[in-house]
Design a protein around this motif. Structure first.
Motif, PDB file in Angstrom:
ATOM      1  N   ASN A 120       0.880  -1.149   0.075  1.00  0.00           N
ATOM      2  CA  ASN A 120      -0.082   0.096  -0.084  1.00  0.00           C
ATOM      3  C   ASN A 120       0.922   1.229   0.184  1.00  0.00           C
ATOM      4  OD1 ASN A 120       0.310  -0.647   2.926  1.00  0.00           O
ATOM      5  ND2 ASN A 120      -0.590   1.167   3.168  1.00  0.00           N
ATOM      6  N   TYR A 121       0.271   2.218  -0.484  1.00  0.00           N
ATOM      7  CA  TYR A 121       1.085   3.435  -0.670  1.00  0.00           C
ATOM      8  C   TYR A 121       0.259   4.873  -0.300  1.00  0.00           C
ATOM      9  CZ  TYR A 121       3.506   0.598  -4.422  1.00  0.00           C
ATOM     10  OH  TYR A 121       4.193  -0.488  -4.784  1.00  0.00           O
ATOM     11  N   SER A 122       0.957   5.765   0.014  1.00  0.00           N
ATOM     12  CA  SER A 122       0.249   7.005   0.221  1.00  0.00           C
ATOM     13  C   SER A 122      -0.107   7.652  -0.918  1.00  0.00           C
ATOM     14  CB  SER A 122       1.264   8.046   1.053  1.00  0.00           C
ATOM     15  OG  SER A 122       2.247   8.486   0.024  1.00  0.00           O
ATOM     16  N   ASP A 123      -1.064   8.391  -0.629  1.00  0.00           N
ATOM     17  CA  ASP A 123      -1.997   8.840  -1.944  1.00  0.00           C
ATOM     18  C   ASP A 123      -1.082   9.893  -2.661  1.00  0.00           C
ATOM     19  OD1 ASP A 123      -5.077   9.568  -0.355  1.00  0.00           O
ATOM     20  OD2 ASP A 123      -4.242   7.839  -1.159  1.00  0.00           O
ATOM     21  N   SER A 124      -0.097  10.298  -2.045  1.00  0.00           N
ATOM     22  CA  SER A 124       0.912  11.388  -2.724  1.00  0.00           C
ATOM     23  C   SER A 124       1.977  10.668  -3.670  1.00  0.00           C
ATOM     24  CB  SER A 124       1.933  12.006  -1.747  1.00  0.00           C
ATOM     25  OG  SER A 124       2.457  11.392  -0.722  1.00  0.00           O
ATOM     26  N   VAL A 125       2.220   9.405  -3.491  1.00  0.00           N
ATOM     27  CA  VAL A 125       3.166   8.759  -4.219  1.00  0.00           C
ATOM     28  C   VAL A 125       2.593   7.535  -5.099  1.00  0.00           C
ATOM     29  CG1 VAL A 125       4.824   9.271  -2.563  1.00  0.00           C
ATOM     30  CG2 VAL A 125       3.919   6.870  -2.777  1.00  0.00           C
ATOM     31  N   LYS A 126       1.153   7.266  -4.949  1.00  0.00           N
ATOM     32  CA  LYS A 126       0.502   6.339  -5.812  1.00  0.00           C
ATOM     33  C   LYS A 126       0.784   6.411  -7.252  1.00  0.00           C
ATOM     34  CE  LYS A 126      -2.984   4.993  -3.114  1.00  0.00           C
ATOM     35  NZ  LYS A 126      -4.168   4.899  -2.325  1.00  0.00           N
ATOM     36  N   GLY A 127       1.041   5.467  -7.873  1.00  0.00           N
ATOM     37  CA  GLY A 127       1.302   5.483  -9.185  1.00  0.00           C
ATOM     38  C   GLY A 127       2.648   5.957  -9.851  1.00  0.00           C
ATOM     39  N   ARG A 128       3.388   6.663  -8.699  1.00  0.00           N
ATOM     40  CA  ARG A 128       4.741   6.735  -9.247  1.00  0.00           C
ATOM     41  C   ARG A 128       5.769   6.127  -8.507  1.00  0.00           C
ATOM     42  NH1 ARG A 128       6.495  11.639  -7.480  1.00  0.00           N
ATOM     43  NH2 ARG A 128       5.187  11.642  -5.459  1.00  0.00           N
ATOM     44  N   PHE A 129       5.623   5.501  -7.309  1.00  0.00           N
ATOM     45  CA  PHE A 129       6.634   4.801  -6.685  1.00  0.00           C
ATOM     46  C   PHE A 129       6.073   3.291  -6.527  1.00  0.00           C
ATOM     47  CE2 PHE A 129       8.310   8.496  -3.435  1.00  0.00           C
ATOM     48  CZ  PHE A 129       8.185   9.203  -4.499  1.00  0.00           C
ATOM     49  N   THR A 130       7.050   2.417  -6.380  1.00  0.00           N
ATOM     50  CA  THR A 130       6.740   0.950  -6.387  1.00  0.00           C
ATOM     51  C   THR A 130       7.778   0.451  -5.324  1.00  0.00           C
ATOM     52  OG1 THR A 130       6.173   1.188  -8.800  1.00  0.00           O
ATOM     53  CG2 THR A 130       6.615  -1.041  -7.633  1.00  0.00           C
ATOM     54  N   ILE A 131       7.024  -0.328  -4.449  1.00  0.00           N
ATOM     55  CA  ILE A 131       7.916  -0.981  -3.250  1.00  0.00           C
ATOM     56  C   ILE A 131       8.007  -2.542  -3.761  1.00  0.00           C
ATOM     57  CG2 ILE A 131       5.896  -1.271  -1.822  1.00  0.00           C
ATOM     58  CD1 ILE A 131       7.634  -1.063   0.537  1.00  0.00           C
ATOM     59  N   SER A 132       8.941  -3.157  -3.711  1.00  0.00           N
ATOM     60  CA  SER A 132       9.351  -4.434  -3.712  1.00  0.00           C
ATOM     61  C   SER A 132      10.368  -4.879  -2.924  1.00  0.00           C
ATOM     62  CB  SER A 132       9.936  -4.597  -5.146  1.00  0.00           C
ATOM     63  OG  SER A 132      10.907  -3.998  -5.512  1.00  0.00           O
ATOM     64  N   ARG A 133      10.406  -6.278  -2.734  1.00  0.00           N
ATOM     65  CA  ARG A 133      11.531  -6.906  -1.932  1.00  0.00           C
ATOM     66  C   ARG A 133      12.049  -8.099  -2.673  1.00  0.00           C
ATOM     67  NH1 ARG A 133       9.281 -11.261   1.125  1.00  0.00           N
ATOM     68  NH2 ARG A 133       6.796 -11.451   0.652  1.00  0.00           N
ATOM     69  N   ASP A 134      13.310  -8.309  -2.426  1.00  0.00           N
ATOM     70  CA  ASP A 134      13.816  -9.597  -2.931  1.00  0.00           C
ATOM     71  C   ASP A 134      14.350 -10.503  -1.482  1.00  0.00           C
ATOM     72  OD1 ASP A 134      15.986 -11.584  -3.764  1.00  0.00           O
ATOM     73  OD2 ASP A 134      16.511 -10.129  -5.372  1.00  0.00           O
ATOM     74  N   SER A 135      13.713 -11.547  -1.306  1.00  0.00           N
ATOM     75  CA  SER A 135      13.622 -12.362  -0.074  1.00  0.00           C
ATOM     76  C   SER A 135      15.190 -12.942   0.028  1.00  0.00           C
ATOM     77  CB  SER A 135      12.614 -13.166  -0.056  1.00  0.00           C
ATOM     78  OG  SER A 135      11.420 -12.717  -0.060  1.00  0.00           O
ATOM     79  N   ALA A 136      15.497 -13.414  -1.168  1.00  0.00           N
ATOM     80  CA  ALA A 136      16.924 -14.149  -1.176  1.00  0.00           C
ATOM     81  C   ALA A 136      17.922 -13.120  -0.846  1.00  0.00           C
ATOM     82  CB  ALA A 136      16.977 -14.697  -2.747  1.00  0.00           C
ATOM     83  N   LYS A 137      17.870 -11.935  -0.954  1.00  0.00           N
ATOM     84  CA  LYS A 137      18.814 -10.903  -0.856  1.00  0.00           C
ATOM     85  C   LYS A 137      18.538 -10.122   0.589  1.00  0.00           C
ATOM     86  CE  LYS A 137      20.274 -10.175  -5.505  1.00  0.00           C
ATOM     87  NZ  LYS A 137      20.603  -9.014  -6.763  1.00  0.00           N
ATOM     88  N   ASN A 138      17.308 -10.487   1.113  1.00  0.00           N
ATOM     89  CA  ASN A 138      16.972  -9.550   2.468  1.00  0.00           C
ATOM     90  C   ASN A 138      16.795  -8.116   2.296  1.00  0.00           C
ATOM     91  OD1 ASN A 138      16.470 -11.850   4.169  1.00  0.00           O
ATOM     92  ND2 ASN A 138      18.529 -11.805   4.358  1.00  0.00           N
ATOM     93  N   THR A 139      16.531  -7.642   1.015  1.00  0.00           N
ATOM     94  CA  THR A 139      16.498  -6.376   0.522  1.00  0.00           C
ATOM     95  C   THR A 139      15.153  -5.948   0.155  1.00  0.00           C
ATOM     96  OG1 THR A 139      18.985  -6.546  -0.266  1.00  0.00           O
ATOM     97  CG2 THR A 139      17.717  -4.878  -1.212  1.00  0.00           C
ATOM     98  N   MET A 140      14.875  -4.761   0.324  1.00  0.00           N
ATOM     99  CA  MET A 140      13.774  -4.088  -0.042  1.00  0.00           C
ATOM    100  C   MET A 140      14.105  -2.979  -0.838  1.00  0.00           C
ATOM    101  SD  MET A 140      10.680  -2.064   2.463  1.00  0.00           S
ATOM    102  CE  MET A 140      11.735  -1.390   3.111  1.00  0.00           C
TER     103      MET A 140
END
Length: 117
Positions: free
Chosen positions: A58-78
């Motif tokens: 989920n995203y704040s309204d101010s960044v929705k459509g512009r920002f994308t959050i993701s994660r790589d479990s194998a690398k323990n990285t977000m």
């Protein structure tokens, strides 16, 4: 203990892109959710984006459509991919980790993002 290190901040022109990374290390037993927050001087830290251990986002309204959050479990990285950056996105961005079972919160040291208009 979980140690978080952010990277990827910097100076970018309005309309440009940056990708932030948050590397987790230490005793990692899983998380309930992770997220990105940001803060500017004199203001409270605000949620930018959050991802759960099931991958729900989920995203704040101010960044929705512009920002994308993701994660790589194998690398323990977000990650936080930030596109179409605006001057008002300028802030220190913090990585947050809510530990599974204990629900303890961990924070990174922050990374500065500056968007020039």
């Amino acid at each position: 203990q979980v140690h978080l290190v952010e990277s990827g901040g910097g100076l970018v022109q309005a309309g440009g892109s940056l990708r932030l990374s948050c590397q987790a290390s230490g005793t990692i037993s899983g998380f309930n959710f992770m997220g990105w927050y940001r803060q500017t001087p004199g203001k409270q830290r605000e949620l930018v984006a959050k991802i759960t251990n099931t991958g729900r986002t989920n995203y704040s309204d101010s960044v929705k459509g512009r920002f994308t959050i993701s994660r790589d479990s194998a690398k323990n990285t977000m990650y936080l991919q930030m596109n179409s950056l605006k001057f008002e996105d300028t802030a220190v961005y913090y990585c947050h980790y809510n530990e599974r079972f204990s629900s303890r919160d961990y924070w990174g040291q922050g990374t500065q993002v500056t968007v020039s208009s």
